[in-house]
Design an enzyme around this catalytic site. Structure first.
Site, PDB file in Angstrom:
ATOM      1  N   ARG A 164       0.839  -1.219   0.000  1.00  9.40           N
ATOM      2  CA  ARG A 164       0.000   0.000   0.000  1.00  9.40           C
ATOM      3  C   ARG A 164       0.868   1.260   0.000  1.00  9.40           C
ATOM      4  O   ARG A 164       0.584   2.232   0.695  1.00  9.40           O
ATOM      5  CB  ARG A 164      -0.940   0.035   1.216  1.00  9.40           C
ATOM      6  CG  ARG A 164      -1.957  -1.076   1.255  1.00  9.40           C
ATOM      7  CD  ARG A 164      -2.957  -0.954   0.103  1.00  9.40           C
ATOM      8  NE  ARG A 164      -4.048  -1.898   0.267  1.00  9.40           N
ATOM      9  CZ  ARG A 164      -4.002  -3.181  -0.081  1.00  9.40           C
ATOM     10  NH1 ARG A 164      -2.898  -3.658  -0.646  1.00  9.40           N
ATOM     11  NH2 ARG A 164      -5.035  -3.972   0.091  1.00  9.40           N
ATOM     12  N   SER A 238     -10.171  -0.402   3.565  1.00 11.55           N
ATOM     13  CA  SER A 238      -9.467  -0.661   4.826  1.00 11.55           C
ATOM     14  C   SER A 238      -8.945   0.658   5.375  1.00 11.55           C
ATOM     15  O   SER A 238      -8.294   1.416   4.655  1.00 11.55           O
ATOM     16  CB  SER A 238      -8.275  -1.582   4.602  1.00 11.55           C
ATOM     17  OG  SER A 238      -8.689  -2.810   4.080  1.00 11.55           O
ATOM     18  N   GLU A 334      -4.385   3.812   6.474  1.00  9.01           N
ATOM     19  CA  GLU A 334      -4.060   3.433   5.102  1.00  9.01           C
ATOM     20  C   GLU A 334      -4.432   4.550   4.114  1.00  9.01           C
ATOM     21  O   GLU A 334      -3.623   4.884   3.256  1.00  9.01           O
ATOM     22  CB  GLU A 334      -4.765   2.106   4.789  1.00  9.01           C
ATOM     23  CG  GLU A 334      -4.190   1.368   3.608  1.00  9.01           C
ATOM     24  CD  GLU A 334      -4.942   1.715   2.355  1.00  9.01           C
ATOM     25  OE1 GLU A 334      -4.287   2.077   1.367  1.00  9.01           O
ATOM     26  OE2 GLU A 334      -6.182   1.649   2.359  1.00  9.01           O
TER      27      GLU A 334
HETATM   28  N1  EPU Z   1     -11.008 -10.439  10.652  1.00 10.24           N
HETATM   29  C1  EPU Z   1     -11.702 -10.551  11.826  1.00 10.24           C
HETATM   30  N2  EPU Z   1     -12.593  -9.563  12.151  1.00 10.24           N
HETATM   31  C2  EPU Z   1     -12.810  -8.493  11.354  1.00 10.24           C
HETATM   32  C3  EPU Z   1     -12.085  -8.382  10.145  1.00 10.24           C
HETATM   33  C4  EPU Z   1     -11.184  -9.373   9.810  1.00 10.24           C
HETATM   34  O1  EPU Z   1     -11.543 -11.502  12.563  1.00 10.24           O
HETATM   35  O2  EPU Z   1     -13.615  -7.648  11.707  1.00 10.24           O
HETATM   36  C5  EPU Z   1     -10.087 -11.498  10.245  1.00 10.24           C
HETATM   37  C6  EPU Z   1     -10.655 -12.273   9.071  1.00 10.24           C
HETATM   38  O3  EPU Z   1     -11.493 -13.326   9.477  1.00 10.24           O
HETATM   39  C7  EPU Z   1      -9.419 -12.773   8.389  1.00 10.24           C
HETATM   40  C8  EPU Z   1      -8.394 -11.701   8.671  1.00 10.24           C
HETATM   41  O4  EPU Z   1      -8.882 -10.938   9.765  1.00 10.24           O
HETATM   42  O5  EPU Z   1      -8.985 -13.982   8.956  1.00 10.24           O
HETATM   43  C9  EPU Z   1      -8.127 -10.804   7.477  1.00 10.24           C
HETATM   44  O6  EPU Z   1      -9.341 -10.256   6.992  1.00 10.24           O
HETATM   45  P1  EPU Z   1      -9.663 -10.135   5.414  1.00 10.24           P
HETATM   46  O7  EPU Z   1      -9.375 -11.421   4.728  1.00 10.24           O
HETATM   47  O8  EPU Z   1     -11.013  -9.550   5.288  1.00 10.24           O
HETATM   48  O9  EPU Z   1      -8.576  -9.140   4.851  1.00 10.24           O
HETATM   49  P2  EPU Z   1      -7.956  -7.806   5.474  1.00 10.24           P
HETATM   50  O10 EPU Z   1      -6.580  -8.111   5.950  1.00 10.24           O
HETATM   51  O11 EPU Z   1      -8.889  -7.239   6.452  1.00 10.24           O
HETATM   52  C10 EPU Z   1      -6.851  -7.037   3.233  1.00 10.24           C
HETATM   53  C11 EPU Z   1      -6.738  -5.746   2.480  1.00 10.24           C
HETATM   54  C12 EPU Z   1      -8.017  -5.491   1.691  1.00 10.24           C
HETATM   55  C13 EPU Z   1      -8.191  -6.629   0.707  1.00 10.24           C
HETATM   56  C14 EPU Z   1      -8.263  -7.954   1.495  1.00 10.24           C
HETATM   57  C15 EPU Z   1      -8.298  -9.160   0.572  1.00 10.24           C
HETATM   58  C16 EPU Z   1      -5.271  -4.271   3.746  1.00 10.24           C
HETATM   59  C17 EPU Z   1      -5.162  -3.085   4.638  1.00 10.24           C
HETATM   60  N3  EPU Z   1      -6.500  -4.644   3.401  1.00 10.24           N
HETATM   61  O12 EPU Z   1      -7.906  -6.880   4.177  1.00 10.24           O
HETATM   62  O13 EPU Z   1      -7.828  -4.290   0.937  1.00 10.24           O
HETATM   63  O14 EPU Z   1      -9.380  -6.472  -0.058  1.00 10.24           O
HETATM   64  O15 EPU Z   1      -7.105  -8.103   2.326  1.00 10.24           O
HETATM   65  O16 EPU Z   1      -7.067  -9.331  -0.052  1.00 10.24           O
HETATM   66  O17 EPU Z   1      -4.250  -4.846   3.357  1.00 10.24           O
HETATM   67  C18 EPU Z   1      -8.106  -1.921   1.054  1.00 10.24           C
HETATM   68  O18 EPU Z   1      -6.881  -1.830   1.025  1.00 10.24           O
HETATM   69  O19 EPU Z   1      -8.846  -0.918   1.115  1.00 10.24           O
HETATM   70  C19 EPU Z   1      -8.731  -3.247   1.058  1.00 10.24           C
HETATM   71  C20 EPU Z   1     -10.046  -3.415   1.176  1.00 10.24           C
END
Ligand code: EPU
Length: 338
Positions: A164, A238, A334
């Site tokens: 990012r 995010s 972010e």
């Molecule tokens: N989780 C929780 N509770 C929550 C949210 C997440 O327990 O409220 C857990 C999920 O169950 C999962 C882990 O945290 O095991 C990660 O969550 P998720 O797979 O939804 O991905 P993320 O790390 O929250 C990142 C990117 C997203 C991207 C997704 C999919 C960043 C900051 N965010 O989110 O990007 O779509 O992975 O690849 O790296 C963005 O940058 O705006 C964005 C949406």
């Protein structure tokens, strides 16, 4: 050069935050940027480059000259044995561009479907989702220097992409206006699966060799289920980056919180799921004024209706403090806070 004054930026940021630009100019070509640079008054004035407004938090009005990027166009610019190069104007909507590449029979961008914002903003934060980052498909981009007015073509090395992150958030922030981006879609196409949510979709569908279109549809389904549609609920995706810590630090945290979601990285460090940590601190569904934490994804802050930037930042700081108190980790926003 047509200048607009006292322009409300509320429709131009996906969080729907109120702010007014003193002066705004629409940029549809490199020549439009040069007209700004050569302008007797505005040439030297501070400037703010506005794309789709999907990655900014507006906390105040804008005295700077706002350049709203609306450069149009998308085309296939080259075909080689190992890749097809496609190009889009910086003002094109990213998702519509991804859909267009699939309509041309070109796979490669499907994992990045439904990310809000414009093409020109994508390299700035090196967008990424479901195992693919922009840098994995990046070829080059055209930009105009806001001091010299010169057009330049910039390759991946100069972009210095990180998680990012890119040079456009640092040395070239506010200095270069990206006008066109070219992407390299590898041939033969290979699916990028492996991400838990995508594998689950594949199992549900019982498909062994999915097409780019199938992956596109799955990614859209996953995002629609987890992330708020900015057309209906204001948000900037995010709100925090997933923090990266040393293996030692991670062992420490796991010792206290064995459930924490984490991903080991090739260099031995570990990425922690910020959403999980925020969730664990009990933030889902909480609000400050009209700013809130999305019920289905704690990493996403949302506008409950009439939020203002300062409410969003008060909420963000409270989340940072509670995560720091429990895990000893400082979360970094972010989006760009203005
Ligand atoms: N989780 C929780 N509770 C929550 C949210 C997440 O327990 O409220 C857990 C999920 O169950 C999962 C882990 O945290 O095991 C990660 O969550 P998720 O797979 O939804 O991905 P993320 O790390 O929250 C990142 C990117 C997203 C991207 C997704 C999919 C960043 C900051 N965010 O989110 O990007 O779509 O992975 O690849 O790296 C963005 O940058 O705006 C964005 C949406």
């Amino acid at each position: 050069m047509q200048l607009e004054h006292g322009v409300s930026l509320k429709p131009y940021n996906t969080f729907g935050l109120p702010a007014v630009a003193d002066t705004l100019v629409r940029i549809r070509s490199d020549a439009d940027v040069r007209r700004v640079v050569d302008h007797p008054v505005h040439g030297r004035a501070p400037k703010f480059i506005l794309g789709g407004g999907s990655n900014i938090i507006l906390t105040r009005d804008m005295p700077q000259l706002v350049l709203k990027i609306e450069v149009p166009g998308r085309r296939v610019v080259g075909e080689r044995d190992d890749a097809v190069i496609v190009e889009a104007g910086a003002g094109e909507n990213w998702h519509a561009f991804v859909a267009w590449t699939l309509d041309q029979g070109l796979g490669g961008l499907e994992n990045l479907a439904l990310i809000p914002g414009t093409v020109g903003a994508c390299p700035v934060q090196n967008i990424g989702a479901y195992g693919v980052e922009l840098r994995d498909r990046f070829d080059s981009l055209d930009a105009v220097d806001l001091v010299t007015g010169r057009s330049v073509t910039i390759g991946a090395q100069v972009c210095a992409f990180g998680y990012r992150d890119s040079v456009f958030k640092h040395a070239l922030a506010g200095r270069s206006v990206i006008t066109r981006v070219r992407l390299r879609l590898p041939r033969p196409w290979q699916p990028v699966l492996g991400y838990l949510d995508l594998e689950r979709k594949r199992d549900e569908a019982g498909v062994k060799d999915p097409s780019p279109r199938q992956i596109f549809d799955w990614v859209c389904d996953i995002r629609r289920a987890k992330l708020p549609d900015p057309e209906r609920i204001g948000n900037a995706g995010s709100f925090f980056k997933n923090p990266v810590v040393s293996a030692e630090q991670c062992r420490d945290i796991i010792g206290r919180d064995p459930e924490i979601v984490h991903y080991p990285l090739p260099d031995g460090s570990v990425k922690l799921a910020a959403g999980w940590m925020i969730d664990a601190c009990g933030w889902k569904g909480k609000t400050v004024g009209e700013a809130g934490v999305y019920e289905r994804q704690a990493l996403v802050l949302v506008n409950r209706g009439a939020a203002i930037g300062s409410e969003v930042m008060t909420l963000a700081r409270a989340i940072q403090e509670s995560v720091y108190g429990r895990f000893g980790i400082r979360l970094e926003p972010e989006p760009v806070v203005v």
